[in-house]
Design an enzyme around this catalytic site. Structure first.
Site, mmCIF file in Angstrom:
data_model
loop_
_atom_site.group_PDB
_atom_site.id
_atom_site.type_symbol
_atom_site.label_atom_id
_atom_site.label_comp_id
_atom_site.label_asym_id
_atom_site.label_seq_id
_atom_site.Cartn_x
_atom_site.Cartn_y
_atom_site.Cartn_z
ATOM 1 N N PRO A 2 29.157 -2.646 2.911
ATOM 2 C CA PRO A 2 29.928 -3.103 4.329
ATOM 3 C C PRO A 2 29.196 -2.083 5.524
ATOM 4 C CG PRO A 2 30.913 -3.066 2.976
ATOM 5 C CD PRO A 2 29.704 -2.935 2.133
ATOM 6 N N GLU A 3 29.002 -2.414 6.276
ATOM 7 C CA GLU A 3 29.329 -1.400 7.582
ATOM 8 C C GLU A 3 30.287 -1.735 8.953
ATOM 9 O OE1 GLU A 3 25.131 -0.243 9.004
ATOM 10 O OE2 GLU A 3 23.834 -1.787 7.779
ATOM 11 N N HIS A 91 34.716 -5.966 -12.308
ATOM 12 C CA HIS A 91 34.453 -5.775 -11.767
ATOM 13 C C HIS A 91 35.815 -5.421 -10.499
ATOM 14 C CE1 HIS A 91 30.822 -4.079 -12.977
ATOM 15 N NE2 HIS A 91 30.098 -5.607 -12.374
ATOM 16 N N ARG A 110 29.588 -1.750 -8.283
ATOM 17 C CA ARG A 110 29.022 -0.275 -7.853
ATOM 18 C C ARG A 110 29.513 0.944 -8.136
ATOM 19 N NH1 ARG A 110 23.751 -0.051 -4.266
ATOM 20 N NH2 ARG A 110 23.664 1.916 -5.284
ATOM 21 N N ARG A 152 18.555 19.238 17.772
ATOM 22 C CA ARG A 152 18.861 18.552 16.952
ATOM 23 C C ARG A 152 17.746 18.476 16.429
ATOM 24 N NH1 ARG A 152 24.468 17.307 15.030
ATOM 25 N NH2 ARG A 152 23.250 16.598 13.195
#
Length: 271
Positions: A2-3, A91, A110, A152
């Site tokens: 998920p973003e 899970h 995970r 940067r």
DNA sequence: CGAGCAACCTGCATGC
DNA sequence: TGCATGCAGGTTGCTC
């Protein structure tokens, strides 16, 4: 994982169902996530009500009567609302069981996700206190990103994926936003002009909004709070499209590695 | 301070 | 079919 769009989709999916609900029980089947699930949660959360569900970056905040449950979905996490009598699957590590017979269930193969508890303002939590601005808020704008980038040397893709710079932009949307703004992912952040930052900021905002409108991107196993996938995958222009023709110029999409992550780009359209 | 990278963990696709 | 390999949506925390 998920973003931001997937986390926001999850938030919208669960928020109306658990706001105002009282917690009955907390079930921890596997406490070993990114950080251990705090043992006190099992005693402290029952009896409390969920006041609302908010989001900061990729963190979901279940604001309860006496504190906040902070949830991160990591790479493979998802939250689902199920009937409380539904059997847990492999899970399914963590449940919040409500008095109305519904259960909020965390599934995370995970185990890079996390469940934390704080009784202080959640935004002061060490993991949240130094996050950059929300990409869809006005504080995230051309001037901010341009100023932030000066001197940067990091690659622009790495730069926009840094949560201290801006939150919520992960591997998929970083590639997509850079394609939409015509910027080569490897260019040093400090060498990019203000005009190009203007395009990039717009591209980040637009791609995230578009993805939220589609319910996020489901690559493998992401589902929203109701178990449904997102449909933005069909609108990805470069991510996962190595060798396929660029939608703008027809040249083959390329892939490379940056920071142990795969980057997708068009060598003709992105300079 | 910034940059680069190993580490956490499981599942799945691929190749032999 | 089995086994080894590499890759996957993230982020911290270590070295230099």
């Amino acid at each position: 994982m998920p973003e931001l769009p997937e986390v926001e989709t999850t938030r919208r999916g669960i928020e109306p169902h658990i706001t105002g609900q009282q917690v009955n029980t907390v079930i921890v089947r596997q406490p070993k996530l990114r950080w251990p699930i705090p043992p006190r949660l099992k005693k402290t959360l029952p009896g409390q009500k969920i006041l609302n569900v908010t989001r900061r970056g990729k963190y979901l905040l279940l604001n309860a009567t006496k504190g906040t449950v902070i949830i991160h979905l990591g790479m493979s996490g998802s939250l689902k609302l199920v009937e409380s009598d539904q059997a847990a699957k492999k899970h399914d590590h963590f449940d919040i069981v409500f008095n109305n017979n519904k259960t909020l269930r965390l599934h995370d193969p995970r185990r890079f996700g996390s469940v934390l508890w704080t009784t202080r303002p959640a935004l002061n939590h060490p993991l949240l206190s130094s996050l950059g601005p929300e990409p869809l808020e006005d504080e995230f704008n051309t001037n901010y990103l341009f100023q932030c980038s000066r001197k940067r040397s990091v690659a622009i893709k790495t730069f926009i994926m840094n949560s201290k710079v801006v939150v919520g932009v992960g591997n998929i949307y970083a590639s997509e936003a850079l394609f939409r703004s015509g910027i080569r992912p490897t260019i040093a952040a400090g060498k990019i002009s203000k005009l190009r930052y203007q395009r990039l900021v717009n591209a980040i905002k637009n791609v995230l909004q578009d993805a939220i409108a589609e319910g996020g991107t489901t690559l493998r196993d992401f589902t929203n709070g109701e178990g449904k996938p997102g449909y933005f995958k069909q609108k990805l222009l470069v991510y996962g499209r190595t060798g396929e023709p660029c939608t703008m110029c027809n040249k083959a999409i390329k892939q490379s590695q940056q920071n142990q992550r795969t980057t997708y780009y068009c060598s003709h359209c992105q300079r």
